[in-house]
Design an enzyme around this catalytic site. Sequence first.
Site, PDB file in Angstrom:
ATOM      1  N   GLU A 263       0.839  -1.191   0.000  1.00 24.41           N
ATOM      2  CA  GLU A 263       0.000   0.000   0.000  1.00 24.41           C
ATOM      3  C   GLU A 263       0.880   1.249   0.000  1.00 24.41           C
ATOM      4  OE1 GLU A 263      -2.832  -0.129   3.200  1.00 24.41           O
ATOM      5  OE2 GLU A 263      -3.702  -2.012   2.535  1.00 24.41           O
ATOM      6  N   HIS A 281      -8.228   1.052   1.867  1.00 24.12           N
ATOM      7  CA  HIS A 281      -7.976   1.001   3.318  1.00 24.12           C
ATOM      8  C   HIS A 281      -8.881   1.996   4.059  1.00 24.12           C
ATOM      9  CE1 HIS A 281      -4.672  -0.498   6.230  1.00 24.12           C
ATOM     10  NE2 HIS A 281      -5.798  -0.290   6.892  1.00 24.12           N
TER      11      HIS A 281
END
Length: 528
Positions: A263, A281
């Site tokens: 990420e 997220h």
Amino acid sequence: MAPRVLISDKLSKTAVQIFKDRGVEVDYLPDLGKDKEKLLEIIGNYDGLAIRSNTKVTEKVIAAAKNLRVIGRAGIGVDNVDIPAATAKGIIVMNTPFGNSITTAEHAIAMIFATARQIPEANASTQAGKWEKNRFMGVEVTGKTLGIIGCGNIGSIVAERGVGLKMRVIAFDPFLSPERAVDLGVEKVELDELFRRADFITLHTPLIDKTRGIIDAKAIAQMKDGVRIINCARGGLVVEKDLAEALKSGKVAGAGFDVFEEEPATENVLFGLPNVVATPHLGASTTEAQENVALQVAEQMSDYLTKGAVSNALNMPSITAEEAPRLTPFVKLAEQLGSFAGQLTESGIKAIRLEYEGDVAEMNVRALTAAALAAVLRPQLQTINMVSAPAVAKERGIAVEEVRREQQGAYENYIRLTVTTERQERSVAGTVFGDVKPRIIQIKGINMEAELGPHMLYVTNKDKPGFIGRFASLLGGEGINIATFNLGRKAAGEDAIALIGLDEEISDSVLDRVSGLEGVVQAKRLNF
């Protein structure tokens, strides 16, 4: 002087006010976390650091944090904090595991519905002017089996919501007690059985060595055809390329992912698959959660800096604000026992045993053990403290044992510390009386009562007439005043102990003369 906290990421302004209301000075510099050099330059001025995910608390930052006592992460994940380095320096690392629990659980439930009814794809198709009613055939969740991997704080909320949706809920969690499972209305199962039975599988476990890749090709092969998999926990729990293959083959009917191995995830093997719902997220991304974690971290850090209360620490036993005052004299006793044993230990330590008896056995003994360990090891490691001591003991292969039992003797509370070295075993015991002052009550099995002062002299000798006179005469001749004098012996004429409080520390030459007195086996200078 009031403790001082730096907030280096964006937090609710309400958190700033909480710090101020509780007597903590605070500097709110929400963009500082992105400026590594500036952070290094000023971090030494603060007792506390409150962060989110932008601030990277590296080993270098921790080394520069000369006064830092606590790091507070507003959120669950602490991947951006070097916890071993913080622990080694005695800095408590806290997170806020409950502030965004409901939000994350609700996101998982939303993913269940989104994958069950193909909502994102159906939305895109409809807004494109198509009317593909037959294409988006979904499934009901009512009556389906929901498999939860990890039934802790967030997982248990998902379980309750699943039960409310009339799903059959099964859970795999080694730490889930049968009683708790009954309370939640879930069936506790082994992982293989969960894979076989579940129609929907949702993950709510931390990413550790045992859970990394817990869902891979082998696991997927055990699952029902048409299973749907949800991950709002941590990237890396699912082997993404294995899942992608299963999604393409139809073995897995759908997947809802809020977290990814890398990420920010601008590219991923799951992206572009029509049966995948992906979000960036967002598990904790609600206004309520952001406010909650900010307030929670401010409250936790303030309680620690002003009251000594420890909550949601990742490297320190928790101590509530309510129990902190009651624990304080016992922490002091544990430290004194540990310091006494540590100063007398001259060879490698193999094991440390702490026995808690009576009232103290019902207290937070993990905190007391941490205090005792730190004191035992401090003569060898000057910078050790309650935070770092358990980790250091483990690294050094020191076996630590805790024993709790009900009151057996005359004392309402009683702590005995035993240190086993390569050469011998030595124990010392103490208690806290009503005046909340710790006392030593037994050394090497010999009963005595002594209050420890800053300068002490510990003498073991043979119980023969004339020793006390010779000893007192020697100190008197040197102009050294005796503050307290405590004696104990096994039996007449056998081993005896004297623990003497002095107004000043004696010199090496005087200590040598005491050691040379007739009948003296050992003389040791102790400082508390």
